[in-house]
Design an enzyme around this catalytic site. Structure first.
Site, PDB file in Angstrom:
ATOM      1  N   GLU A 197       9.995 -14.461  -5.273  1.00  0.00           N
ATOM      2  CA  GLU A 197       9.942 -15.366  -6.414  1.00  0.00           C
ATOM      3  C   GLU A 197       9.732 -15.794  -7.738  1.00  0.00           C
ATOM      4  O   GLU A 197      10.572 -15.154  -7.870  1.00  0.00           O
ATOM      5  CB  GLU A 197       9.775 -16.655  -5.738  1.00  0.00           C
ATOM      6  CG  GLU A 197      10.425 -17.193  -4.335  1.00  0.00           C
ATOM      7  CD  GLU A 197      11.843 -17.709  -4.623  1.00  0.00           C
ATOM      8  OE1 GLU A 197      12.415 -17.868  -4.917  1.00  0.00           O
ATOM      9  OE2 GLU A 197      12.518 -17.916  -3.678  1.00  0.00           O
ATOM     10  N   TYR A 249       9.192 -24.249 -10.585  1.00  0.00           N
ATOM     11  CA  TYR A 249      10.147 -23.967  -9.376  1.00  0.00           C
ATOM     12  C   TYR A 249       9.332 -22.521  -8.580  1.00  0.00           C
ATOM     13  O   TYR A 249       9.820 -23.144  -7.155  1.00  0.00           O
ATOM     14  CB  TYR A 249      11.183 -23.048 -10.333  1.00  0.00           C
ATOM     15  CG  TYR A 249      12.058 -22.186  -9.051  1.00  0.00           C
ATOM     16  CD1 TYR A 249      13.172 -22.518  -8.290  1.00  0.00           C
ATOM     17  CD2 TYR A 249      12.049 -20.736  -9.220  1.00  0.00           C
ATOM     18  CE1 TYR A 249      13.734 -22.179  -7.386  1.00  0.00           C
ATOM     19  CE2 TYR A 249      12.470 -19.931  -7.649  1.00  0.00           C
ATOM     20  CZ  TYR A 249      13.206 -20.648  -7.421  1.00  0.00           C
ATOM     21  OH  TYR A 249      13.922 -19.645  -6.117  1.00  0.00           O
ATOM     22  N   ASP A 276      15.763 -24.671  -9.680  1.00  0.00           N
ATOM     23  CA  ASP A 276      16.086 -23.254 -10.374  1.00  0.00           C
ATOM     24  C   ASP A 276      17.701 -23.794 -11.093  1.00  0.00           C
ATOM     25  O   ASP A 276      18.656 -24.630 -10.659  1.00  0.00           O
ATOM     26  CB  ASP A 276      16.427 -22.179  -9.390  1.00  0.00           C
ATOM     27  CG  ASP A 276      17.760 -22.748  -8.620  1.00  0.00           C
ATOM     28  OD1 ASP A 276      18.300 -23.161  -8.090  1.00  0.00           O
ATOM     29  OD2 ASP A 276      18.405 -21.598  -7.951  1.00  0.00           O
TER      30      ASP A 276
END
Length: 265
Positions: free
Chosen positions: A5, A88, A106
DNA sequence: AAACCGTGGAA
DNA sequence: TTTCCAAGGTT
């Protein structure tokens, strides 16, 4: 999951994958990453962009070891307190690594919900309170359903409801998309500010860091960004040192930080 | 809140 | 060629 991520922040997944594999092989746990030097992680980061993400990842690994026994935390608060982890990424780790019900918003989710619900071609230039509220209200109540939802909406945005040429005929929710039903009207909101690149400090910073990634010995100031304005190079250098991405060696040489080669003892 | 922070592929 | 954009975060 946390590594992927962070690497994927503003960087296309296709470019992330090979770097992710190499990184996981080299530093498979927070403990070993925490012991790596900043120079090594910046070099391993390669050309993914925004190299301070590599520094923060290492700092996050240290924090995970010190505060969480070497295990990536699950609670949103704990995730958010880690360097380089924002709303996020914290939500994404909770959802995708732990299966928790978290509000993942996102750029894909924002675009899908802008179109499907709000009837707008694009989301606002920056994440608004209204968008957060909308995403939270749409999220299924049951944990597992929410986790599926988060993956599904992101994938829909990434594969079908794309920014440039959305594949509306292939869309599973085309029958209830406010934007499509409205005739796909053009975006009429405030324009996004285009990011300059050519000739900017960002470009010169990139050149300097790339030079130092390639050179495994300290580099003379004059060789960091050949042909570039010296005033700009000095300004970028100062900024990079301030950011912890560059380290002065002697009076006129520089290297990636924590690089202990050639240090007399 | 607006600006800054890298990079490369595709339109 | 230029512009857009990509599983954002920090100041």
């Amino acid at each position: 999951m946390l590594l992927s991520e962070v690497m994927a922040q503003q960087t296309p997944l296709a470019r992330v994958e090979p770097a992710w594999r190499e990184w996981m092989e080299r530093w498979p746990t927070p403990e070993v990453l925490a012991a790596a030097s900043p120079a090594d992680v910046v070099r391993a980061w390669g050309r993914l962009g925004y190299p301070r993400r590599a520094l923060r990842l290492r700092e996050a690994a240290i924090a995970i070891v010190e505060r969480h026994g070497g295990e990536v935390p699950r609670a949103q608060d704990d995730l958010l307190s880690l360097p380089g982890i924002g709303d996020y990424t914290a939500a994404a780790v909770a959802a995708f690594a732990f299966g928790d019900r978290s509000v993942v918003v996102d750029t894909n989710v924002r675009r899908v919900e802008a179109r499907l619900i709000s009837g707008q071609e694009q989301a606002a230039p920056s994440l608004t309170r209204a968008e957060k509220d909308l995403a939270r209200n749409l999220l299924p109540v049951v944990d597992h359903d929410a986790a599926v939802w988060n993956v599904a909406v992101m994938e829909l945005g990434a594969l079908v409801c794309t920014a440039r040429a959305p594949r509306c005929p292939d869309c599973p929710v085309r029958g209830r998309c406010a934007w499509l039903l409205g005739g796909r009207p053009a975006y009429d909101g405030p324009a996004r500010r285009g990011q300059k690149w050519h000739g900017t400090d960002r470009q010169v910073r990139g050149i300097i860091v790339q030079t130092l990634r390639d050179a495994h010995v300290p580099v003379d100031r004059g060789d960091l960004a050949p042909g570039r304005d010296e005033v700009q190079v000095d300004r970028c250098l100062a900024g990079l040192i301030e950011d912890g991405l560059v380290e002065p060696v002697g009076a006129h040489h520089f290297s990636l930080p924590g690089h202990d080669e050639a240090q007399a003892g």
